[in-house]
Write an enzyme that holds these catalytic residues in place. Structure first.
Site, short mmCIF file in Angstrom:
data_model
loop_
_atom_site.label_atom_id
_atom_site.label_comp_id
_atom_site.label_asym_id
_atom_site.label_seq_id
_atom_site.Cartn_x
_atom_site.Cartn_y
_atom_site.Cartn_z
N LYS A 191 0.88 -1.17 0.00
CA LYS A 191 0.00 0.00 0.00
C LYS A 191 0.92 1.22 0.00
O LYS A 191 0.86 2.09 0.88
CB LYS A 191 -0.92 -0.05 1.23
CG LYS A 191 -2.02 0.98 1.26
CD LYS A 191 -3.15 0.70 0.29
CE LYS A 191 -4.19 1.82 0.34
NZ LYS A 191 -5.15 1.76 -0.79
N ASP A 223 -5.44 -3.10 -2.50
CA ASP A 223 -6.87 -3.03 -2.86
C ASP A 223 -7.08 -3.55 -4.27
O ASP A 223 -8.03 -4.29 -4.55
CB ASP A 223 -7.42 -1.61 -2.69
CG ASP A 223 -6.44 -0.51 -3.06
OD1 ASP A 223 -5.25 -0.83 -3.30
OD2 ASP A 223 -6.83 0.66 -3.12
#
Ligand code: NAD
Length: 362
Positions: A191, A223
Site C-alpha cells: 500500500k 486493494d
C-alpha cells in the site's frame, strides 16, 4: 531416508485429519523405503485443558528436536471466552515465532474436477495455479506497542506496523527463489501510496528483484490485488506480501477453489523444522463425526516432503494421487455437489492411499 516428525493433532477435526496424514506418510515410507518416526505434542485448546497453557515449553522443545512439524488445527467454542493470552490462537502464533517461521506459503491450485465447487465462473478459475507468500512473524500482529490507552480526551487504541529491512529482504528472497521453480513471476503487494512501511517494502522488492533478472517483478496495491484475485486470478504466479495483507488475501484466494478442506500450507524460514498445516480451522460443527475432508492435511504432508525433506518424487506422488481420487469422482461433504456420493474421512484417506500404492515410480 530417516526423518523425525513432530505431530500436533490439536482440537476439533485436527486429530481426525492428522490420523489420515500419518497413514499417508506411512504409505509413502513403505513405497519409497523411508523411515518416518512420529512424536506427539500438544497445542491450543487441548494444551490449555491438560497443561494450563496454549503452548507448553515441551511442545517447543519437541518441535525444535525434529525434522518437520505437522499440525491439525486448534481452537473451538470451549476456549472462545478465555483472555487473549490464554486463547488457542496464541499457541499458534507462539510456535511460529518460537521456530522463527517467517514465510507462510499457501499454494492455490484449481483442480479441474472441482471447478463447479467454486463460487466463481469456471472460465475464471480453470488453470489457476498461484502461491501466496505471506510474511508471518512481523508487521501489525507483532509490533509494539499494541494496547488500549486512556488519553485526556477519551479512550484510544494503537497497533504498530513495524518491519526491519532485513525481515523484508528475507521474505522477498523466499518469494524469488520459489518463483524460479515456477513460472518466474513475482507480484509484490503493498500500500505504497499510503504507508511508509509499504514504501520500504517496494524498495526492497526492487533491490532483491535485481538479483533475480530471470524473474519478472510487478508491484500491485493491496486493494487492486484483492480485486484482481477475483477478476483474473490466472495472472498470478507468486504473490508476496506483509503479514496482515497476506492473512486477508490468502483467505480470499483460498475460496477460488471452492473449499477450505482442499488447501495446504507451509510455514518455513527458520534454521529448524518447517511447520505444515491445512489452512482450515478446527471445524467444531463436524468434529468427531468422520466427516472432515482430509485432503488439505494430506497435501500439507506433500509440502513437507518437498520443502523440508527435498523428496519431490514422493510429494508429486501424493499430489497426483489426490488429483486421481478427485477425477474418479470421490468427494467429502464439503466438495460434493447435490446428489454426489459422499465419503467419510477414513474412506477418502483409503482412496488416496490406494492411488499411492498403485503409482508407478521412476
Ligand atoms: P473453520 O475452518 O474451522 O470452519 C469453517 C467452515 O468450513 C465450517 O463449516 C467447517 O465445517 C468447514 N470446514 C473446515 N475445514 C473443513 C474440512 N477439512 N472438511 C470439511 N469441512 C471443513 O473456521 P471457523 O469455523 O471460523 O473456526 C473454527 C475454529 O477454528 C475457531 O476456534 C477458530 O479460531 C479456529 N481456527 C483455527 C485455525 C488453525 O488452527 N490454523 C485456522 C482458522 C480457524
Amino acid at each position: 531416508m530417516k526423518k523425525k516428525i513432530t505431530v500436533i493433532p490439536g482440537d476439533g477435526i485436527g486429530p481426525e485429519v492428522i490420523k489420515s496424514a500419518i497413514k499417508v506418510l506411512e504409505a509413502v515410507a513403505s513405497k519409497f523405503n523411508h523411515e518416518f518416526t512420529f512424536q506427539y505434542a500438544k497445542l491450543g485448546g487441548v494444551a490449555i485443558d491438560e497443561e494450563g497453557t496454549p503452548l507448553p515449553q515441551s511442545t517447543i522443545d519437541l518441535c525444535k528436536n525434529s525434522d518437520g512439524v505437522l499440525l491439525g488445527a486448534v481452537g473451538g467454542p470451549k476456549w472462545d471466552t478465555l483472555p487473549g493470552h490464554m486463547r488457542p490462537e496464541k499457541g499458534l502464533l507462539g510456535i511460529r515465532k518460537a521456530l522463527n517461521l517467517y514465510a507462510n506459503l499457501r499454494p492455490v491450485t484449481a483442480h479441474n474436477s472441482l471447478l463447479d465447487a467454486s463460487t466463481l465462473k469456471k472460465e475464471v478459475v480453470a488453470g489457476v495455479d498461484l502461491m501466496i507468500v505471506r510474511e508471518l512473524t512481523g508487521g501489525l500482529y507483532f509490533g509494539q506497542p499494541q494496547e488500549r490507552r486512556q488519553e485526556p480526551d477519551g479512550e484510544a487504541v494503537v497497533d504498530t506496523l513495524y518491519y526491519k529491512k532485513s525481515e523484508i529482504e528475507r521474505i522477498m528472497k523466499q518469494a524469488f527463489e520459489l518463483a524460479r521453480l515456477r513460472r518466474k513471476k513475482v507480484t509484490s503487494v503493498d500500500k505504497a501510496n499510503v504507508l511508509e512501511s509499504s514504501r520500504l517494502w517496494r524498495e526492497v522488492a526492487e533491490a532483491v528483484g535485481s538479483e533475480y533478472p530471470d524473474v519478472q517483478l510487478e508491484h500491485m496495491l493491496v486493494d487492486n490485488a484483492a480485486m484482481q484475485l477475483i477478476r483474473n486470478p490466472k495472472q498470478f504466479d507468486v504473490v508476496v506480501t506483509e503479514n496482515m495483507f497476506g492473512d486477508i488475501l490468502s483467505d480470499e484466494a483460498s475460496m477460488l477453489t471452492g473449499s477450505l478442506g482442499m488447501l495446504p500450507s507451509a510455514s518455513i524460514g527458520g534454521e529448524g523444522p518447517g511447520l505444515y498445516e491445512p489452512i482450515h480451522g478446527s471445524a467444531p460443527d463436524i468434529a468427531g463425526k468422520n466427516l472432515a475432508n482430509p485432503l488439505a492435511t494430506i497435501l500439507s504432508v506433500a509440502m513437507m516432503l518437498r520443502y523440508s525433506f527435498q523428496l519431490s518424487e514422493e510429494a508429486d506422488t501424493i499430489e497426483t494421487a489426490v488429483t486421481k481420487v478427485l477425477e474418479a469422482g470421490y468427494r467429502t461433504g464439503d466438495i460434493a455437489l447435490n446428489g454426489e456420493q459422499v465419503l467419510k474421512t477414513e474412506e477418502m484417506t483409503e482412496k488416496v492411499i490406494d492411488n499411492i500404492q498403485l503409482a508407478v515410480t521412476n
